[in-house]
Design a protein around this motif. Structure first.
Motif, PDB file in Angstrom:
ATOM      1  N   UNK A 112       3.244  27.160 -18.747  1.00 35.11           N
ATOM      2  CA  UNK A 112       3.510  26.797 -17.316  1.00 35.11           C
ATOM      3  C   UNK A 112       2.295  26.362 -16.487  1.00 35.11           C
ATOM      4  N   UNK A 113       2.378  24.893 -15.955  1.00 33.81           N
ATOM      5  CA  UNK A 113       1.317  24.338 -15.220  1.00 33.81           C
ATOM      6  C   UNK A 113       2.177  23.676 -14.126  1.00 33.81           C
ATOM      7  N   UNK A 130      -2.357  17.204  -8.477  1.00 29.56           N
ATOM      8  CA  UNK A 130      -3.713  17.506  -8.804  1.00 29.56           C
ATOM      9  C   UNK A 130      -4.898  16.667  -8.011  1.00 29.56           C
ATOM     10  N   UNK A 131      -5.895  17.339  -7.861  1.00 31.53           N
ATOM     11  CA  UNK A 131      -7.006  16.756  -7.198  1.00 31.53           C
ATOM     12  C   UNK A 131      -8.181  16.353  -8.110  1.00 31.53           C
ATOM     13  N   UNK A 132      -9.204  16.212  -7.610  1.00 30.06           N
ATOM     14  CA  UNK A 132     -10.383  15.960  -8.403  1.00 30.06           C
ATOM     15  C   UNK A 132     -10.863  17.071  -9.077  1.00 30.06           C
ATOM     16  N   UNK A 133     -10.838  18.346  -8.081  1.00 33.67           N
ATOM     17  CA  UNK A 133     -11.404  19.489  -8.930  1.00 33.67           C
ATOM     18  C   UNK A 133     -10.182  20.081 -10.038  1.00 33.67           C
ATOM     19  N   UNK A 134      -8.897  19.834  -9.962  1.00 32.35           N
ATOM     20  CA  UNK A 134      -7.881  20.057 -10.835  1.00 32.35           C
ATOM     21  C   UNK A 134      -8.072  19.345 -12.109  1.00 32.35           C
ATOM     22  N   UNK A 135      -8.500  17.959 -11.961  1.00 30.03           N
ATOM     23  CA  UNK A 135      -8.736  17.177 -13.355  1.00 30.03           C
ATOM     24  C   UNK A 135     -10.081  17.685 -13.918  1.00 30.03           C
ATOM     25  N   UNK A 139      -7.760  24.371 -15.764  1.00 27.18           N
ATOM     26  CA  UNK A 139      -6.989  25.841 -15.476  1.00 27.18           C
ATOM     27  C   UNK A 139      -6.632  26.084 -14.122  1.00 27.18           C
ATOM     28  N   UNK A 140      -7.231  25.498 -13.164  1.00 23.78           N
ATOM     29  CA  UNK A 140      -6.835  25.540 -11.745  1.00 23.78           C
ATOM     30  C   UNK A 140      -5.293  25.241 -11.619  1.00 23.78           C
ATOM     31  N   UNK A 141      -4.631  24.575 -12.587  1.00 25.31           N
ATOM     32  CA  UNK A 141      -3.250  24.330 -12.352  1.00 25.31           C
ATOM     33  C   UNK A 141      -2.524  25.536 -12.910  1.00 25.31           C
TER      34      UNK A 141
END
Length: 383
Positions: A112-113, A130-135, A139-141
């Motif tokens: 799951x994400x 999603x933001x720049x840090x997520x891209x 794993x932040x997602x």
């Protein structure tokens, strides 16, 4: 924190058996509909939000508790298979509007994400994922911003409000034998209910139990008092004093209480908590019809005192006989091949005519929310 908030609107896409709905959420909402129509799944949306934000919870655990994303996603979902939840909330004193949206999907390994997350305060976007840090770090997602204290600072009251949601469906056997509890802290089925009662300060607990005792006398006239008692091991028990042929009466613990008495105690106790929204599933179970008819008045009285938003599901015409249960407060869940619908009863012309003629919603329950075909009713009896 978050105690002044309440839900005002909900929209869903591909959640359980709802392909797409958008409904208003009043301060007291009653869900009606046939068996397996989706009433429990509707309430589970709010439990899911609670699981996202509650201490010890989080996105991964919330999805796992429900059997994975494939068990959450609507079977009628087609090309757009992401699951989406959106809520609009309002602060009662300030009128500030909040919006929270979250989208769920799974990667190629079926993990799951988060595919979408937005928080708005008075239409000002506080977070968009999603933001720049997520891209940069996918794993932040695996987590929502709600569960990250370093990310939810600007909307922490929203996370606190979600965490305060309470679901109650007391199983009397668990109260009588707490060793059978599998729910741990704040078990929605009552496994740790006696520990919750014991954990409240003495003055508050005694005041609540006195009020509960008075309310219970309507259902159990011989009950004179109720209090908390600890045995020789220090284990808490509920104890009731019943009028008896002996001058001093007789005391009984929860082991001797009826299922209906235990469910009422749990219901009244939870209703008096000054916390977030209260979710009740079929509160009429094990209760006498006369007591069920009195529940709306009791809940309305407690709601005026605590301000708690209440969402409940029911199959009971008795619960709907109260004139306070109006069209704007009732949602009919109607199952269908392409997903269930959630329709405000005020859009039902027949129901509106009944109420205008002085009837209660009970007259419309079996005809408007029951099985469509007569052949569906005698499932185990002769026709």
């Amino acid at each position: 924190m978050g105690g002044n908030l309440r839900f005002r609107r909900l929209w869903l896409r591909n959640w359980r058996n709802f392909t797409g709905i958008e409904v208003a959420i009043p301060n007291r909402l009653c869900l009606i509909g046939p068996n397996a129509s989706g009433k429990s799944n509707f309430l589970d949306v709010f439990r899911f939000l609670r699981d996202l934000a509650a201490p010890g919870g989080g996105f991964q655990q919330a999805v796992a508790r429900r059997g994975g994303l494939s068990a959450i996603r609507c079977l009628a979902a087609r090309r757009q298979s992401e699951v989406e939840i959106g809520v609009e909330l309002i602060e009662g004193k300030t009128g500030i509007q909040w919006n929270y949206e979250v989208g769920l999907h799974q990667d190629r390994q079926r993990r799951p994400r988060i595919c979408k997350e937005r928080v708005l305060r008075d239409c000002v976007e506080l977070i968009k994922r999603p933001d720049d840090q997520d891209y940069a770090d996918p794993e932040r997602l695996t987590q929502t911003s709600l569960e990250q204290v370093n990310a939810n600072r600007a909307f922490r009251e929203l996370a606190a409000f979600f965490a305060s949601i309470r679901y109650l469906h007391i199983v009397p056997q668990l109260i009588r034998d707490s060793d059978r509890s599998g729910g741990g802290s704040n078990d929605p089925f009552g496994g740790d209910f006696l520990e919750q009662v014991a954990g409240v300060p003495d003055r508050t607990r005694n005041a609540r139990l006195r009020r509960i005792g008075k309310a219970l006398q309507m259902a159990v006239p011989q009950l004179e008092a109720i209090d908390l008692w600890r045995d020789s091991r220090g284990t808490p028990h509920l104890r009731g004093k019943y009028r008896h042929w002996r001058p001093q009466g007789a005391w009984q613990t929860e082991e001797q209480f009826s299922d209906g008495t235990l469910r009422l105690i749990g219901l009244f106790w939870s209703a008096m908590e000054k916390e977030g929204p209260l979710l009740l599933e079929e509160p009429e179970l094990s209760l006498h019809p006369g007591m069920v008819r009195a529940l709306p008045k009791m809940l309305a009285r407690v709601q005026r005192r605590t301000g708690r938003q209440t969402l409940l599901s029911t199959h009971s015409p008795e619960l709907l006989r109260d004139k306070r249960t109006g069209l704007q407060q009732t949602l009919v869940i109607i199952p269908g091949v392409e997903g269930a619908q959630a329709i405000p009863l005020e859009s039902n012309g027949k129901a509106r005519e009944l109420l205008e003629s002085g009837f209660s919603l009970a007259e419309d329950l079996t005809s408007g929310a029951g099985p469509d075909h007569a052949g569906q009713r005698p499932l185990f009896g002769e026709e």
